[in-house]
Design a protein around this motif. Structure first.
Motif, short mmCIF file in Angstrom:
data_model
loop_
_atom_site.label_atom_id
_atom_site.label_comp_id
_atom_site.label_asym_id
_atom_site.label_seq_id
_atom_site.Cartn_x
_atom_site.Cartn_y
_atom_site.Cartn_z
N CYS A 355 -4.70 16.26 -1.44
CA CYS A 355 -3.74 15.15 -1.37
C CYS A 355 -2.34 15.54 -1.81
CB CYS A 355 -4.24 13.96 -2.19
SG CYS A 355 -4.51 14.33 -3.94
N TYR A 356 -2.17 16.70 -2.46
CA TYR A 356 -0.83 17.14 -2.85
C TYR A 356 0.02 17.52 -1.64
CZ TYR A 356 -1.89 17.49 -7.88
OH TYR A 356 -2.20 17.24 -9.19
N GLY A 357 -0.64 17.86 -0.53
CA GLY A 357 0.10 18.24 0.67
C GLY A 357 0.78 19.58 0.56
N ARG A 358 0.19 20.49 -0.23
CA ARG A 358 0.79 21.82 -0.41
C ARG A 358 -0.06 22.91 0.24
NH1 ARG A 358 2.22 21.17 -6.86
NH2 ARG A 358 3.97 19.71 -6.61
N ASP A 367 -8.99 14.15 -5.29
CA ASP A 367 -9.11 13.58 -3.94
C ASP A 367 -10.15 12.46 -3.92
OD1 ASP A 367 -7.27 15.26 -2.35
OD2 ASP A 367 -8.60 16.87 -2.96
N ALA A 368 -11.21 12.61 -4.71
CA ALA A 368 -12.23 11.57 -4.78
C ALA A 368 -11.65 10.29 -5.39
CB ALA A 368 -13.42 12.06 -5.61
N TYR A 369 -10.85 10.42 -6.45
CA TYR A 369 -10.21 9.25 -7.05
C TYR A 369 -9.31 8.53 -6.04
CZ TYR A 369 -11.39 11.28 -11.66
OH TYR A 369 -12.03 11.80 -12.75
N VAL A 370 -8.57 9.31 -5.26
CA VAL A 370 -7.66 8.72 -4.27
C VAL A 370 -8.45 8.00 -3.19
CG1 VAL A 370 -5.94 9.24 -2.49
CG2 VAL A 370 -5.81 10.39 -4.72
N GLN A 371 -9.50 8.61 -2.68
CA GLN A 371 -10.30 8.02 -1.62
C GLN A 371 -10.94 6.71 -2.06
OE1 GLN A 371 -10.65 8.76 1.55
NE2 GLN A 371 -12.23 7.22 1.98
N LEU A 372 -11.39 6.64 -3.32
CA LEU A 372 -12.06 5.43 -3.81
C LEU A 372 -11.08 4.33 -4.19
CD1 LEU A 372 -14.83 7.09 -6.02
CD2 LEU A 372 -15.10 6.11 -3.74
N GLY A 373 -9.78 4.64 -4.19
CA GLY A 373 -8.78 3.63 -4.53
C GLY A 373 -8.46 3.57 -6.00
N HIS A 376 -3.63 5.35 -7.07
CA HIS A 376 -2.77 4.89 -5.97
C HIS A 376 -1.87 6.04 -5.55
CE1 HIS A 376 0.02 2.56 -3.58
NE2 HIS A 376 -0.73 1.47 -3.75
N PRO A 377 -1.86 6.41 -4.27
CA PRO A 377 -1.08 7.59 -3.84
C PRO A 377 0.42 7.46 -4.04
CG PRO A 377 -1.93 6.37 -1.95
CD PRO A 377 -2.59 5.79 -3.15
N ASP A 378 0.94 6.22 -4.12
CA ASP A 378 2.38 6.02 -4.27
C ASP A 378 2.81 5.91 -5.73
OD1 ASP A 378 2.60 5.99 -1.52
OD2 ASP A 378 2.38 3.81 -1.39
N ARG A 379 1.86 5.94 -6.67
CA ARG A 379 2.21 5.71 -8.08
C ARG A 379 1.84 6.89 -8.97
NH1 ARG A 379 -0.12 -0.53 -8.37
NH2 ARG A 379 1.17 -1.35 -6.68
N PHE A 380 1.50 8.02 -8.38
CA PHE A 380 1.14 9.20 -9.15
C PHE A 380 2.38 9.73 -9.87
CE2 PHE A 380 -0.30 13.71 -9.51
CZ PHE A 380 -1.51 13.47 -10.15
N LEU A 381 2.24 10.05 -11.16
CA LEU A 381 3.37 10.46 -12.00
C LEU A 381 4.51 9.46 -11.90
CD1 LEU A 381 3.61 14.36 -11.66
CD2 LEU A 381 2.65 13.01 -13.51
N GLY A 382 4.14 8.19 -12.03
CA GLY A 382 5.14 7.13 -12.02
C GLY A 382 5.86 7.01 -10.70
N MET A 385 5.67 11.65 -7.65
CA MET A 385 4.97 12.62 -6.80
C MET A 385 4.09 11.86 -5.83
SD MET A 385 2.58 15.80 -8.02
CE MET A 385 1.76 16.87 -6.84
N GLN A 386 4.42 11.90 -4.58
CA GLN A 386 3.68 11.17 -3.56
C GLN A 386 2.43 11.95 -3.15
OE1 GLN A 386 4.61 8.01 -2.07
NE2 GLN A 386 5.85 8.04 -3.93
N LEU A 387 1.31 11.25 -3.07
CA LEU A 387 0.07 11.85 -2.62
C LEU A 387 -0.22 11.40 -1.19
CD1 LEU A 387 -2.18 11.34 -5.79
CD2 LEU A 387 -0.67 13.26 -5.23
N ASN A 388 -0.97 12.22 -0.47
CA ASN A 388 -1.30 11.92 0.93
C ASN A 388 -2.78 11.59 1.03
OD1 ASN A 388 -1.90 11.99 3.70
ND2 ASN A 388 -0.22 13.43 4.09
#
Length: 682
Positions: A355-358, A367-373, A376-382, A385-388
């Motif tokens: 999800c880092y997109g690197r 990635d498991a935390y992101v998939q389960l909701g 939140h991909p838009d709120r990582f590190l305040g 840092m945007q996650l995909n």
């Protein structure tokens, strides 16, 4: 202008930063680590602080910890090192302790030494076990052997002569000659590093110091130069494995004492938080990007002299921290039998989770935390840092396809496997320590610790969880609140009957004097101390036994008892508490005497926390998948948690450096220190 204290902990994935001023106001940030140049992450952090209008010149004290030394050992990319030993003892690193790494594997390979045999050279000299000189050091032979090592490309030399823990004269003579005639070589001796009996371990820790010494020296020189160029003139300190701090100059000379400083910093920070919260029985749970570490705090952290770094034992005292699982960046994979595994391989900071997109393509716990909701991909590190989430889904789909699992099912399976791995190591560990984890509070920190803490607590039956302020940077907080601390040892190996009246007092006074001189040198560099104190202990055993236990001793003999009898009585009592039996009439041996000196540093004011509302302010609701079902979770910011109202799970608490996940069956609220307190719902 306000002055600040800066704590920085360089981890495998992120570098954590904590800045605090005199009033207790804090600034926390995380920046990706740079494995190829660890100091660069610090320079990046300084630039980010400038963007917050915090000037480097305002920093009065800078304490940091780094994994450079331990990574150098594990990756075996240190200096080409030579070893000088007493004639006849060339194979000390090859013989080791003659113990099999795995007693069920008859084909297991022995550990490859850090110094190959052809770079181990013998010198004609000999001290007896009593400390009396038997054979003088042959300086001409020493000079010839060092010249031969230098021709072989050696840039660091370790000196470990027989019985130097009793009489260091020959080692000192050798080191002086090498430093005088071969100034380009980094050299250290066992009597300088750790003068304790146990030939293999003493030699090994000296070799480790030489192996990482030149690289650490270069690192500290680069760090000092880089911070000066950026306007920071603060005294630079380094954290130690024992939870203390020392100057960067000292750390460059004795880098082996910093090897386990990262985990130790977190435990020291956790101890500070627990005291502020009025708790004394704590199990720490530090889940970062690479690993999960736990430690036991019963008023004070537990310490150990039987630590392990990679393939090697380390006898220098360190905070007792045990790795029990994989971290947030750990890679999930399927073994040859078709079984899902998590870790120990990690995606690290580069490329990082998918999800880092690197460029990372393998699914990780994050990635498991992101998939389960949960994250939140838009709120990582305040939101910094945007996650995909689509990349997480693709990685999970590729992993789960051979197992017939959807991306969501695969994500849940990853969390289940990770938790089961932790449980499998956590439970026997607590049994060996003789505690019931249900009597303790789980204090979670690290970037992923608060996200996973309640899952482990639920699995092992812990009823209370504590999440400190800025948990993702607690190791950096530990750097700020650590004290000056160092350990000194003297090998005695006498039975109580052989000791003369006053002998223990004299030996302890000598060790205390060494500690006082060390503390005066370190504190003279502008480190203010509020107080100092000494801790006394002895490694003791019944005569004829092979293992000893460390017995804590009072600063003075207890009333009606001399020091010798006081120590023996305490040994009998402690032995019985551990093994359920003691032998009051059996002779007792004093193996090692130990003194720890602590210079208590001035602590920052209590953390400034925003005023709390009487009711928690739920900012959002989020649909999450968990335990095979869909849930509507309350989403709150940390500052919105109430001091009075409990909020029942599922709850997601979001803050800059982590996400706290509270599953169904637990409830949370805030306390006056700004901690999140969670407990099992009645």
């Amino acid at each position: 202008m306000s002055t600040y204290r800066l704590g920085i902990d360089i981890g495998g994935t992120f570098t954590d930063v904590m800045l605090t001023d005199e009033a207790g106001h804090t600034h926390a940030l995380k920046t990706p680590s740079v494995p190829s140049a660890p100091e660069q992450a610090i320079f990046n952090a300084i630039e980010q602080l400038k963007e917050r209008n915090i000037q480097p010149a305002a920093v009065e004290l800078f304490v940091h910890g780094t994994t450079l030394g331990v990574n150098t050992l594990i990756e075996r990319n240190g200096a080409t090192t030579g070893l000088l030993v007493t004639k006849g003892f060339r194979d000390v690193l090859e013989i080791r302790r003659l113990r099999l790494e795995n007693t069920t594997d008859l084909y297991g390979d022995k550990t490859i030494p850090l110094v190959p045999r052809y770079l181990v050279r013998e010198v004609d000299e000999r001290m007896l076990a009593s400390g009396r000189e038997y054979q003088a050091l042959d300086e001409n032979e020493l000079r010839i052997e060092v010249q031969a090592l230098v021709k072989e490309g050696v840039t660091a030399i370790a000196v470990s002569f027989l019985h130097a823990y009793h009489n260091a004269a020959h080692e000192q003579q050798a080191v002086e000659l090498i430093r005088r005639e071969f100034p380009q070589v980094f050299v250290c001796s066992s009597s300088e590093v750790w003068p304790q009996q146990r030939e293999y371990e003493r030699t090994l820790v000296t070799v480790m110091n030489a192996y990482v010494g030149s690289r650490m020296s270069e690192y500290f020189r680069g760090l000092l130069q880089g911070t000066r160029e950026r306007g920071m003139n603060a005294q630079v300190l380094s954290t130690m494995s024992n939870g203390g701090v020392m100057t960067a100059e000292r750390a460059a000379a004795e880098p082996v004492k910093t090897l386990l400083s990262g985990p130790a910093s977190g435990v020291i920070g956790a101890t500070y938080v627990a005291r502020m919260a009025g708790m004394d029985k704590i199990i720490t749970f530090d889940m970062g990007g690479t690993s999960v570490d736990v430690a036991l705090i019963d008023g004070e952290p537990a310490y150990s002299t039987e630590n392990q770094i990679g393939d090697f034992p380390v006898i220098i005292p360190a905070v007792d921290v045990t790795a029990i699982g994989a971290g947030g960046g750990s890679i999930a994979w399927i073994d040859s039998a078709g079984v899902l595994k998590v870790g120990p391989m990690s995606a690290g900071a580069d490329p990082g989770p998918a999800c880092y997109g690197r460029g990372g393509e393998q699914a990780t716990t994050t990635d498991a935390y992101v998939q389960l909701g949960i994250i939140h991909p838009d709120r990582f590190l305040g939101g910094g840092m945007q996650l995909n989430p689509e990349l997480s889904k693709q990685a999970l789909a590729a992993l789960g396809s051979p197992l017939g699992l959807s991306p969501t099912q695969t994500a849940q399976a990853i969390l289940d496997v990770a938790t089961s791995n932790m449980y499998a190591q956590f439970t026997p560990l607590m049994a060996r320590k003789g505690i019931d984890p249900r009597d303790y509070t789980l204090l979670a920190y690290g970037g992923a610790g608060p996200t996973h803490a309640f899952l482990l607590a639920r699995e092992v039956g812990i009823t209370k969880v504590l999440i400190p302020p800025s948990p993702g940077t607690l190791c950096a907080t530990g750097c700020i609140v650590a004290d000056l601390r160092n350990d000194f040892v003297h090998t005695l190996y006498k039975s109580g009957d052989q000791l003369q009246d006053g002998e223990l007092e004299q030996l302890y006074a000598r060790l205390a004097g060494q500690g006082q001189r060390w503390l005066e040198e370190e504190s003279s560099r502008g480190i203010p101390l509020e107080s100092t104190y000494l801790l006394y202990s002895a490694d003791m055993r019944y005569e004829g036994q092979a293992f000893d236990i460390e017995v804590q001793l009072p600063a003075h003999a207890e009333e009606g008892w001399g020091w010798i009898q006081t120590a023996i009585e305490r040994f009998h009592s402690q032995y019985e508490s551990i093994f359920g039996i003691s032998q009051q009439s059996a002779p007792v041996s004093f193996v090692n005497l130990r003194v720890t000196i602590v210079g208590v540093t001035r602590k920052p004011a209590g953390s400034h926390q925003p005023l709390r509302q009487t009711e928690s302010k739920v900012s959002d609701f989020r649909l999450i998948q968990f335990d095979g079902a869909e849930w509507e979770a309350n989403v709150v910011s940390r500052a919105s948690l109430s001091l009075q109202e409990w909020l029942s799970g599922p709850v997601i608490v979001e803050e800059y450096d982590t996400t706290v996940f509270v599953p169904p069956g637990y409830r949370v609220q805030a306390d006056k220190q700004g901690n999140i307190v969670g407990e099992v719902e009645a």
